[in-house]
Design an enzyme around this catalytic site. Structure first.
Site, PDB file in Angstrom:
ATOM      1  N   GLY A 197      39.147  44.562  26.978  1.00 41.91           N
ATOM      2  CA  GLY A 197      40.414  43.869  26.747  1.00 41.91           C
ATOM      3  C   GLY A 197      40.967  44.007  25.338  1.00 41.91           C
ATOM      4  N   GLY A 257      40.112  46.817  33.970  1.00 42.78           N
ATOM      5  CA  GLY A 257      40.557  45.426  33.983  1.00 42.78           C
ATOM      6  C   GLY A 257      42.065  45.342  33.859  1.00 42.78           C
ATOM      7  N   GLY A 258      42.538  45.067  32.654  1.00 42.00           N
ATOM      8  CA  GLY A 258      43.971  44.828  32.410  1.00 42.00           C
ATOM      9  C   GLY A 258      44.892  45.857  33.038  1.00 42.00           C
ATOM     10  N   SER A 296      39.036  48.928  28.225  1.00 43.19           N
ATOM     11  CA  SER A 296      40.303  49.501  27.734  1.00 43.19           C
ATOM     12  C   SER A 296      40.594  50.878  28.331  1.00 43.19           C
ATOM     13  CB  SER A 296      40.315  49.555  26.200  1.00 43.19           C
ATOM     14  OG  SER A 296      40.200  48.256  25.672  1.00 43.19           O
ATOM     15  N   ASN A 331      39.274  45.666  38.448  1.00 43.00           N
ATOM     16  CA  ASN A 331      38.713  44.326  38.289  1.00 43.00           C
ATOM     17  C   ASN A 331      39.870  43.407  37.911  1.00 43.00           C
ATOM     18  OD1 ASN A 331      37.352  42.022  37.621  1.00 43.00           O
ATOM     19  ND2 ASN A 331      36.328  42.861  35.805  1.00 43.00           N
ATOM     20  N   TRP A 332      40.368  42.692  38.910  1.00 42.78           N
ATOM     21  CA  TRP A 332      41.537  41.842  38.658  1.00 42.78           C
ATOM     22  C   TRP A 332      41.179  40.568  37.899  1.00 42.78           C
ATOM     23  CZ3 TRP A 332      44.873  41.757  43.821  1.00 42.78           C
ATOM     24  CH2 TRP A 332      45.492  43.001  43.967  1.00 42.78           C
ATOM     25  N   LYS A 333      39.901  40.301  37.755  1.00 43.08           N
ATOM     26  CA  LYS A 333      39.453  39.072  37.072  1.00 43.08           C
ATOM     27  C   LYS A 333      40.159  37.862  37.708  1.00 43.08           C
ATOM     28  CE  LYS A 333      38.364  41.827  33.057  1.00 43.08           C
ATOM     29  NZ  LYS A 333      38.189  41.940  31.613  1.00 43.08           N
ATOM     30  N   HIS A 386      29.004  40.697  34.941  1.00 46.25           N
ATOM     31  CA  HIS A 386      30.053  41.028  33.963  1.00 46.25           C
ATOM     32  C   HIS A 386      29.838  40.198  32.693  1.00 46.25           C
ATOM     33  CE1 HIS A 386      33.976  41.487  32.117  1.00 46.25           C
ATOM     34  NE2 HIS A 386      34.144  42.548  32.880  1.00 46.25           N
ATOM     35  N   GLU A 402      29.893  48.650  29.696  1.00 43.74           N
ATOM     36  CA  GLU A 402      31.104  48.128  29.051  1.00 43.74           C
ATOM     37  C   GLU A 402      30.737  47.510  27.704  1.00 43.74           C
ATOM     38  OE1 GLU A 402      34.228  46.722  32.072  1.00 43.74           O
ATOM     39  OE2 GLU A 402      32.630  45.271  32.194  1.00 43.74           O
TER      40      GLU A 402
END
Ligand code: PGA
Length: 227
Positions: free
Chosen positions: A159, A211-212, A190, A9-11, A98, A153
């Site tokens: 994050g 994500g990150g 995470s 998920n590159w957001k 999300h 989540e």
């Protein structure tokens, strides 16, 4: 062996140039892109979807494209929206619900249900994100015979570098499966190459939403490998 979903998920991150660099790094890496029984999905911003699709084809990678949002409407006078038919030209999955959209854009379950309906109508697989069980209770999502993924989540894990315990995530995943007819359940929050296996080895967890850590191509490759 169960099928494991690994979703990036590159957001709201990356430009076209950075996307090219990400794929170049994946392509040049000595880490083999071995993924039997693994479905790798990259969910990029809308502006990058054509480039992501083109790079996957050029690099001959078994990656599937996903979007991060979908209009609750069809074609027509809905300024700023991207509809399911348009997304289907480029992607097969869509992240829906999300927590960042629930919080920053006030999305509620009614709107999310409309978006899921638009996914189904356009043969897109929704990746429904929830942060607690209330968000799936009451069977407001009609999952009969339609493919769908759910991602659990917890807000405290997104994050923060503070993931849920695999045991707790697994027990929530089991409850989600009971509520939603054995829909595959992913864990998100995470996830890194170091902890991914702790989650994917749990009996009720069918993959991860990253994500990150997905922004770094080599770390993402390690996550795929270790999952
Ligand atoms: P994170 O984000 O991996 O950066 O915690 C997960 C997500 O929000 O999908």
């Amino acid at each position: 062996m169960k099928k494991v979903f690994i979703v990036a998920n590159w957001k709201s991150n990356k430009t076209i140039l950075q996307t090219e660099e990400w794929f170049q790094a994946i392509n040049n890496s000595p880490v083999t892109f071995y993924q039997e029984k693994k479905e790798v999905i990259v969910c990029s911003p809308f502006t990058l979807l054509p480039k992501v699709k083109e790079l996957i084809v050029n690099c001959k990678l078994s990656i599937v494209v996903g979007a991060q949002n979908i209009s609750p409407f069809g074609e027509g006078a809905y300024t700023g929206e991207v509809n399911g038919r348009q997304i289907k030209e480029l992607a097969d999955y869509v992240i829906v619900g999300h927590s960042e959209r629930r919080t920053n854009f006030y999305e509620n379950n009614n709107l999310i249900a409309q978006k899921i309906d638009k996914c189904f109508k356009n043969k897109l697989v929704p990746i429904l994100c929830i942060s607690n069980l209330d968000q799936v209770q009451g069977s407001m999502f009609n999952v009969n015979k339609q493919e769908m993924l759910v991602t659990y989540e917890p807000l405290s894990a997104i994050g923060t570098g503070n993931p849920d315990t695999p045991e707790n995530a697994d027990s929530i995943a089991l409850k989600i499966k009971k509520e939603l007819k054995d829909t595959p359940v992913l864990y998100g929050g995470s996830v890194t190459s170091k902890n991914v296996k702790d989650f994917t080895s749990m009996p009720n967890i069918d993959g991860v939403l990253v994500g990150g850590a997905s922004l770094d191509p080599l770390e993402f490759l390690k996550i795929i490998k270790n999952a």
